[in-house]
Design a protein around this motif. Structure first.
Motif, PDB file in Angstrom:
ATOM      1  N   ILE A 126       3.613  -5.410  81.021  1.00  0.00           N
ATOM      2  CA  ILE A 126       3.508  -5.286  79.756  1.00  0.00           C
ATOM      3  C   ILE A 126       4.356  -6.096  78.609  1.00  0.00           C
ATOM      4  O   ILE A 126       3.919  -6.931  77.880  1.00  0.00           O
ATOM      5  N   TYR A 127       5.666  -6.316  78.978  1.00  0.00           N
ATOM      6  CA  TYR A 127       6.773  -6.859  78.270  1.00  0.00           C
ATOM      7  C   TYR A 127       6.792  -8.213  78.934  1.00  0.00           C
ATOM      8  O   TYR A 127       7.310  -9.065  78.170  1.00  0.00           O
ATOM      9  N   ILE A 136      13.171  -7.962  72.770  1.00  0.00           N
ATOM     10  CA  ILE A 136      12.280  -8.176  73.734  1.00  0.00           C
ATOM     11  C   ILE A 136      12.868  -8.919  75.046  1.00  0.00           C
ATOM     12  O   ILE A 136      12.689  -8.413  76.079  1.00  0.00           O
ATOM     13  N   GLU A 137      13.870  -9.928  74.630  1.00  0.00           N
ATOM     14  CA  GLU A 137      14.378 -10.568  75.913  1.00  0.00           C
ATOM     15  C   GLU A 137      15.525  -9.578  76.496  1.00  0.00           C
ATOM     16  O   GLU A 137      15.560  -9.406  77.511  1.00  0.00           O
ATOM     17  N   LEU A 138      15.992  -8.592  75.774  1.00  0.00           N
ATOM     18  CA  LEU A 138      17.051  -7.644  76.349  1.00  0.00           C
ATOM     19  C   LEU A 138      16.357  -6.723  77.246  1.00  0.00           C
ATOM     20  O   LEU A 138      16.550  -5.977  78.394  1.00  0.00           O
ATOM     21  N   ILE A 139      15.154  -6.469  76.546  1.00  0.00           N
ATOM     22  CA  ILE A 139      14.063  -5.256  77.483  1.00  0.00           C
ATOM     23  C   ILE A 139      13.833  -6.028  78.653  1.00  0.00           C
ATOM     24  O   ILE A 139      13.722  -5.209  79.715  1.00  0.00           O
ATOM     25  N   LYS A 140      13.249  -7.324  78.663  1.00  0.00           N
ATOM     26  CA  LYS A 140      12.961  -7.838  79.849  1.00  0.00           C
ATOM     27  C   LYS A 140      14.004  -7.966  80.776  1.00  0.00           C
ATOM     28  O   LYS A 140      13.711  -7.726  82.115  1.00  0.00           O
ATOM     29  N   LEU A 141      15.260  -8.209  80.511  1.00  0.00           N
ATOM     30  CA  LEU A 141      16.539  -8.247  81.055  1.00  0.00           C
ATOM     31  C   LEU A 141      16.760  -6.830  81.840  1.00  0.00           C
ATOM     32  O   LEU A 141      17.007  -6.482  82.963  1.00  0.00           O
ATOM     33  N   TYR A 142      16.462  -5.702  81.012  1.00  0.00           N
ATOM     34  CA  TYR A 142      16.705  -4.335  81.439  1.00  0.00           C
ATOM     35  C   TYR A 142      15.932  -3.928  82.425  1.00  0.00           C
ATOM     36  O   TYR A 142      15.979  -3.407  83.666  1.00  0.00           O
ATOM     37  N   ILE A 143      14.504  -4.252  82.503  1.00  0.00           N
ATOM     38  CA  ILE A 143      13.542  -4.141  83.306  1.00  0.00           C
ATOM     39  C   ILE A 143      13.882  -4.933  84.744  1.00  0.00           C
ATOM     40  O   ILE A 143      13.753  -4.105  85.674  1.00  0.00           O
ATOM     41  N   HIS A 144      14.147  -6.203  84.524  1.00  0.00           N
ATOM     42  CA  HIS A 144      14.461  -6.992  85.738  1.00  0.00           C
ATOM     43  C   HIS A 144      15.565  -6.507  86.462  1.00  0.00           C
ATOM     44  O   HIS A 144      15.345  -6.535  87.813  1.00  0.00           O
ATOM     45  N   ASP A 188      16.551   4.129  76.456  1.00  0.00           N
ATOM     46  CA  ASP A 188      17.306   2.897  76.691  1.00  0.00           C
ATOM     47  C   ASP A 188      16.847   1.551  75.787  1.00  0.00           C
ATOM     48  O   ASP A 188      17.817   0.793  75.334  1.00  0.00           O
ATOM     49  N   ILE A 189      15.559   1.722  75.957  1.00  0.00           N
ATOM     50  CA  ILE A 189      14.971   0.147  75.544  1.00  0.00           C
ATOM     51  C   ILE A 189      14.617   0.417  74.077  1.00  0.00           C
ATOM     52  O   ILE A 189      14.114  -0.651  73.221  1.00  0.00           O
TER      53      ILE A 189
END
Length: 71
Positions: A64-65, A32-40, A26-27
């Motif tokens: 990590i991110y 990077i900002e979308l990865i952070k949002l996905y994880i959040h 998925d990531i």
């Protein structure tokens, strides 16, 4: 055999469970900002005391991110 993924200069994460494989797929093509949002979002919808492995994995990715800042 377990595949090991390296993210940046961080310690390797063993990529073995179906959930972890889904998260990595998925990531893969997100910035990077979308990865952070996905994880959040996934942390918010994971119950820590019921899903220890998923929650721990997501918190490790967050470390990590970086933490998503919605402010």
């Amino acid at each position: 055999m377990t595949e090991i993924k390296k993210i940046g200069g961080a310690a390797p994460i063993k990529n073995g469970t179906e959930y972890q494989n889904k998260v990595f797929s998925d990531i893969t093509c997100l910035d990077i900002e979308l990865i952070k949002l996905y994880i959040h979002i996934n942390i918010l919808f994971t119950v820590p005391h019921l899903e220890h492995e998923k929650y721990g994995f997501l918190k490790k990715l967050e470390s990590i991110y970086g933490r998503y800042d919605d402010g």
